[in-house]
Design a protein around this motif. Sequence first.
Motif, short mmCIF file in Angstrom:
data_model
loop_
_atom_site.label_atom_id
_atom_site.label_comp_id
_atom_site.label_asym_id
_atom_site.label_seq_id
_atom_site.Cartn_x
_atom_site.Cartn_y
_atom_site.Cartn_z
N LEU A 101 0.83 -1.20 0.00
CA LEU A 101 0.00 0.00 0.00
C LEU A 101 0.87 1.26 0.00
O LEU A 101 0.58 2.21 -0.73
N LEU A 102 1.93 1.26 0.78
CA LEU A 102 2.82 2.43 0.80
C LEU A 102 3.50 2.62 -0.54
O LEU A 102 3.66 3.75 -1.02
N TRP A 103 3.92 1.53 -1.17
CA TRP A 103 4.52 1.62 -2.50
C TRP A 103 3.49 2.15 -3.50
O TRP A 103 3.81 3.02 -4.32
N MET A 104 2.26 1.63 -3.42
CA MET A 104 1.20 2.08 -4.33
C MET A 104 0.87 3.56 -4.14
O MET A 104 0.54 4.25 -5.10
N LEU A 105 0.96 4.04 -2.91
CA LEU A 105 0.70 5.46 -2.65
C LEU A 105 1.62 6.32 -3.52
O LEU A 105 1.18 7.30 -4.12
N THR A 106 2.88 5.93 -3.61
CA THR A 106 3.82 6.67 -4.45
C THR A 106 3.38 6.63 -5.91
O THR A 106 3.37 7.65 -6.60
N GLN A 107 3.00 5.45 -6.39
CA GLN A 107 2.58 5.29 -7.79
C GLN A 107 1.35 6.14 -8.10
O GLN A 107 1.28 6.82 -9.13
N LEU A 108 0.38 6.11 -7.19
CA LEU A 108 -0.85 6.88 -7.40
C LEU A 108 -0.58 8.38 -7.39
O LEU A 108 -1.14 9.13 -8.20
#
Length: 132
Positions: A7-14
């Motif tokens: 989720l933290l990695w995805m936050l960056t992507q989003l």
Amino acid sequence: MLKFKFLLWMLTQLLQRQIKTNPDCARYVAGKDLVFQIRTEAGVGRTFFLRDGAIRSVAGLVDQPRFTFSFKDAGTGFATLSAKDSQGAFLRALGNQDLVIHGDFLEVMWFQRLTAFLQPPKKPSPYERTAF
């Protein structure tokens, strides 16, 4: 734990996608220089770097971020950050002390406004009047 890290990695992507595709978001981050982290009390987390209108992140923590969100554990962090009622979940976690914030609260407020760009556009209610 893996869901929290993902989720933290995805936050960056989003956020990267919003900065690239949403001119309002790009203007909001323009000129901002910020380092912050989201972590668990056990020390699992991710550090985010916002500089020159771009965001990137790395696994792990740094010594002096501008602010830190520290969740009781990965499950609590995942549940809070992925909740549909994100603002309510965030406030409940703070009230229950499942989330502790350290650092510059003005930057925290700035970040909260940034995350608003990740919310889906509000659909008009069928009961609202539309202009013709």
